[in-house]
Scaffold this active site. Structure first.
Site: not given
Ligand code: PLP
Length: 391
Positions: A128, A215, A244
Site C-alpha cells: 500500500f 516506504d 503519519k
C-alpha cells in the site's frame, strides 16, 4: 453521518471529543484504549504537551509563508531529520501519498538522466502506497485500483519477500530504475520481510544501479523499535518516505534521499504550497525531540516484545489463530476467517483496534503506552479473539 461528506469511508458510530496519551473519550464521556493511534499517526499519544506547546508557539509567530522564501523551521527539521536518518536531503510534503509521489518522480528523473526511456519501478504484491493515481498504481491491491484505470505506466510487480522474482525482473525488464517496498507491509496484513530479504534487495539495487526506495510511512518514527524499520536489517535505502507519525497528527510527509538520488530534484521539478510549512515543521521537530529524549523507539521494542509474548501465550492453543506476528508496536493477529466485525465488538468494550487484509487484527498503539495499558490490551484482544472464534 452528515450527508454533506462524500461517502469515502465506512465510519464507526462514534465521535471522539478528546484524548490523552493512549486514552480517548467520546462525546458521551466513554473512555477507550486506543490501539490504532489514528492508523499509526499519534505515536506520542493524544494531546502530547510538548507537541501542543510547539504548535501553539509556532502559530503565535507564523503559520505559513511560502517556499518562495527560506523557512527556518523547515531548515531546522530538515537538518535534524536527515541526520537521524543518515540521508543527505529531504523534500517536505503533506501526506504519505505525496511523499511517495516525490519518490516516484525522483526515480523517473534519475532513470531519464541515465537514458532510460520508460523508467520502471518494481513494487510488491499486497503493498500500500497511497490513493493518488501513481501511488494507487504502485499499490498491490486491485480493490484500491478498480475503477480508476487507466493506471500509470512504469511499474512492475513482484511477490513481497521473493528475491528470485526481483532477480528475474532484472532480466526481463531492462528499464528498471528503482525498487519501492515497505519494510513491513502494514495495510497488506502486517507482513514482515523474510530474514535477509531487505539486505539482499539492497545488494541487487547496488549491483544494477537501481534506487532502493523504502516506504516507512507506517513503520517509521520508532514504531518498530528502531527509529526506522530498515535499521533492523542493517541497511540504508537511497530514498525513504515518511508521513503519519512524523507530525503526531499535524499533516506532514517527507521524502528523504541520499547520494545521487538526493541531487535529482532541482528548481521547478517539484513543489508544494503547504509542504514544509512552519506549523507542520515545528510539530515534527517536537516529535523528533520527544522520541529521542525519551528513548521511545527502545520503549516500543520492549512494549512490543511484551505484547507479542502475551498474545502468543494467551492464543497459543486457540484454533483459528493462524499467526501472531509483528515488530515493536506494529502487531498483527491473523485469523482463519474474516473478522472485520471484531472492530465494532472491541469498540463496545472500550477498545480501538483495526482489521486489515480482511482477517488480520492490526494493533498500532502509541509508543507512550504504559505497562498496565499493554496488559489490558493483551487481555482484551485475547478475550475478543477467543469469543469471536468460539462464536
Ligand atoms: C505504507 C503506507 N504508504 C503510504 C500511505 C499513504 O499515506 P497517506 O494516507 O498519508 O497518503 C499509507 C497509509 O496508510 C501507508 O500505510
Amino acid at each position: 453521518m452528515a450527508d454533506s461528506l462524500m461517502a469515502t469511508y465506512n465510519r464507526l458510530p462514534v465521535t471522539f471529543a478528546r484524548g490523552e496519551g493512549a486514552w480517548l473519550w467520546d462525546t458521551d464521556g466513554n473512555r477507550y484504549l486506543d490501539a490504532v493511534s489514528g492508523v499509526a499517526v499519534c505515536g506520542l499519544g493524544h494531546a502530547h504537551p510538548d507537541v501542543a506547546e510547539a504548535i501553539c508557539r509556532q502559530s503565535r509567530e507564523l503559520l505559513h509563508t511560502s517556499n518562495l522564501y527560506r523557512i527556518a523551521a523547515q531548515e531546522r527539521l530538515g537538518d535534524r531529520l536527515t541526520a537521524v536518518a543518515g540521508m543527505d536531503r529531504v523534500f517536505f510534503a503533506n501526506s504519505g501519498a505525496e511523499a511517495n509521489e516525490a519518490a516516484i518522480k525522483i526515480a523517473r528523473l534519475y532513470g531519464h538522466r541515465k537514458g532510460v526511456e520508460v523508467p520502471t519501478i518494481l513494487v510488491a504484491e499486497n503493498s500500500f502506497h497511497g490513493r493518488t493515481l501513481a501511488t494507487l498504481t504502485a499499490t498491490g491491491n486491485r480493490k484500491v485500483q478498480a475503477g480508476f484505470e487507466p493506471l500509470v505506466r512504469g511499474f512492475v510487480r513482484a511477490p513481497y519477500g521473493d528475491l528470485e522474482s526481483i532477480q528475474r525482473a532484472a532480466e526481463t525488464t531492462r528499464e528498471l530504475v528503482a525498487v519501492l517496498l515497505e519494510p513491513i507491509q502494514g495495510e497488506g496484513g502486517v507482513n514482515l520481510a523474510p530474514e535477509g530479504y531487505l539486505a539482499a534487495v539492497r545488494a541487487l539495487c547496488d549491483q544494477h544501479g537501481w534506487l532502493m526506495m523504502l516506504d516507512e510511512i507506517q513503520t517509521g518514527m520508532g514504531r518498530t523499535g528502531r527509529m526506522f524499520a530498515h535499521q533492523h536489517a542493517g541497511i540504508v535505502p537511497d530514498v525513504m518516505t515518511l508521513a503519519k507519525s512524523l507530525g503526531n497528527g499535524v499533516p506532514i510527509g517527507a521524502c528523504l534521499a541520499r547520494g545521487a538520488a538526493a541531487e535529482v530534484l532541482g528548481p521547478g521539478t517539484h513543489g508544494s504550497t503547504f509542504g514544509g510549512n512552519p506549523l507542520a515543521c515545528a510539530a515534527a521537530e517536537s516529535v523528533l525531540e520527544v522520541l529521542s529524549s525519551q528513548g521511545l523507539p527502545a520503549r516500543a521494542a520492549k512494549l512490543g516484545a511484551d505484547i507479542l509474548a502475551g498474545l502468543r501465550e494467551a492464543l497459543r492453543d486457540v484454533s483459528g489463530v493462524i499467526a501472531v506476528r509483528g515488530l515493536g508496536l506494529m502487531i498483527g493477529v491473523e485469523l482463519e476467517r474474516d473478522c472485520g466485525e471484531l472492530v465494532g465488538r472491541a469498540l463496545e468494550q472500550g477498545l480501538l483496534v483495526n482489521v486489515t487484509a480482511g482477517r488480520v487484527i492490526r494493533l498500532l498503539p502509541p509508543l507512550v503506552l504504559s505497562d498496565d495499558q499493554a496488559d489490558t490490551l493483551v487481555a482484551q484482544v485475547s478475550a475478543l479473539v477467543q469469543a469471536f472464534l468460539a462464536g
